[in-house]
Design a protein around this motif. Structure first.
Motif, PDB file in Angstrom:
ATOM      1  N   UNK A  10      14.768  26.797 -13.286  1.00  0.00           N
ATOM      2  CA  UNK A  10      15.599  27.719 -12.501  1.00  0.00           C
ATOM      3  C   UNK A  10      17.071  27.319 -12.580  1.00  0.00           C
ATOM      4  N   UNK A  11      17.353  26.038 -12.405  1.00  0.00           N
ATOM      5  CA  UNK A  11      18.736  25.562 -12.429  1.00  0.00           C
ATOM      6  C   UNK A  11      19.372  25.785 -13.789  1.00  0.00           C
TER       7      UNK A  11
ATOM      8  N   UNK B 203      12.237  34.266 -12.385  1.00  0.00           N
ATOM      9  CA  UNK B 203      12.548  33.157 -11.495  1.00  0.00           C
ATOM     10  C   UNK B 203      11.300  32.294 -11.368  1.00  0.00           C
ATOM     11  N   UNK B 204      11.273  31.122 -12.003  1.00  0.00           N
ATOM     12  CA  UNK B 204      10.081  30.263 -11.908  1.00  0.00           C
ATOM     13  C   UNK B 204       9.823  29.763 -10.498  1.00  0.00           C
ATOM     14  N   UNK B 205      10.856  29.696  -9.682  1.00  0.00           N
ATOM     15  CA  UNK B 205      10.680  29.228  -8.310  1.00  0.00           C
ATOM     16  C   UNK B 205       9.981  30.286  -7.463  1.00  0.00           C
ATOM     17  N   UNK B 206      10.318  31.548  -7.679  1.00  0.00           N
ATOM     18  CA  UNK B 206       9.744  32.626  -6.888  1.00  0.00           C
ATOM     19  C   UNK B 206       8.391  33.088  -7.406  1.00  0.00           C
ATOM     20  N   UNK B 207       8.107  32.831  -8.706  1.00  0.00           N
ATOM     21  CA  UNK B 207       6.827  33.241  -9.292  1.00  0.00           C
ATOM     22  C   UNK B 207       6.183  32.038  -9.978  1.00  0.00           C
ATOM     23  N   UNK B 208       5.719  31.050  -9.205  1.00  0.00           N
ATOM     24  CA  UNK B 208       5.238  29.803  -9.810  1.00  0.00           C
ATOM     25  C   UNK B 208       3.957  29.954 -10.608  1.00  0.00           C
TER      26      UNK B 208
END
Length: 209
Positions: free
Chosen positions: A33-34, A159-164
C-alpha cells in the motif's frame, strides 16, 4: 509518512528477483500500500510521469538499464477525440489530433498503458517524426517544451489493506491506479491529453522482511 520512507529505503536496497513472492501478511499489505500510494502521489506531483517511472525502475532494479521505452500497441483501434477532449486541448472540430496507445516498458516490465491524444501542430516537426518512427516515450520527446501536467481525474484501483483476502500469497491485480491529465507547454498551451493506467509490474520485486 515516515513509515513510507523507511519502507521505500529498505526496498531500494533489495536485490533483483525474477519472480517475487509477496506472502499475504499484514506487514506486506501495508508495504505494498505504501509503495503504490507513494508512487501515485509522486506522479501526481511531477511534471513528467516518464521521469518518475524511469527513476522507479532504477531504484527497484526492474531491469539492467533503467530506460523507459514506449511500445506502440499496433492492434489498438484508432480513436477520435471527443468534443470534451477537444475543448480541454483548446482545438476546434477540424484541427488534427493524433492518437497513440502505448505500453511504457522498462526491460521486460510493463509499467503503464496509456491512451495519448496530442496536437501535432503544437509540436516541432522533429518531435512528430520521432513519435511516428521510434519507441521514444512521449514525455522525453516533448521535454524541450518544458511541459507540466494538470491531472483532472485520478483513482486507486487496488488497495491491499482494504481488500486483504485469505490467499497465502498477496494477489496483485493488473491495474493499480489511473490518471487522466492534460499536458501544457511552458507557454501554458495544452498539447496532449493522456489516460494512464499503472500496472502491477511496478511491484515486481520482493518485499522486505
Amino acid at each position: 509518512m515516515r513509515l513510507f520512507w523507511l519502507i521505500f529505503a529498505a526496498c531500494a536496497c533489495a536485490p533483483a528477483h525474477a519472480e517475487p513472492l509477496w506472502p499475504n501478511s499484514a506487514v506486506n499489505r501495508w508495504q505494498a500500500e505504501a509503495l503504490a500510494q507513494g508512487l501515485n502521489a509522486e506522479i501526481l506531483a511531477a511534471r513528467s510521469a516518464t521521469a518518475v517511472l524511469e527513476n522507479w525502475c532504477g531504484v527497484h532494479r526492474l531491469a539492467s538499464e533503467a530506460r523507459i521505452v514506449a511500445e506502440q500497441v499496433a492492434a489498438a483501434p484508432a480513436k477520435a477525440p471527443t468534443a470534451e477532449q477537444r475543448q480541454r486541448l483548446g482545438v476546434g472540430p477540424d484541427e488534427p489530433v493524433k492518437y497513440r496507445r502505448v505500453r511504457l516498458r522498462c526491460g521486460a516490465h510493463v509499467l503503464s498503458e496509456a491512451d495519448n491524444f496530442y496536437v501535432p501542430a503544437r509540436l516541432t516537426p522533429e518531435m512528430n517524426r520521432i513519435l511516428e518512427t521510434t519507441d521514444a516515450p512521449f514525455g522525453k520527446v516533448v521535454k524541450p517544451l518544458e511541459p507540466y501536467r494538470r491531472t483532472f481525474f485520478a483513482q486507486t484501483l487496488w488497495s491491499p489493506v482494504q481488500t486483504p483476502g485469505e490467499a497465502p500469497t498477496l494477489t496483485i491485480p493488473v491495474n493499480l491506479f489511473e490518471h487522466r491529465a492534460v499536458l501544457y507547454s511552458r507557454d501554458n498551451l495544452p498539447f496532449s491529453e493522456v489516460d494512464e493506467v499503472y500496472q502491477r509490474d511496478l511491484l515486481d520485486f520482493p518485499p522486505q522482511p
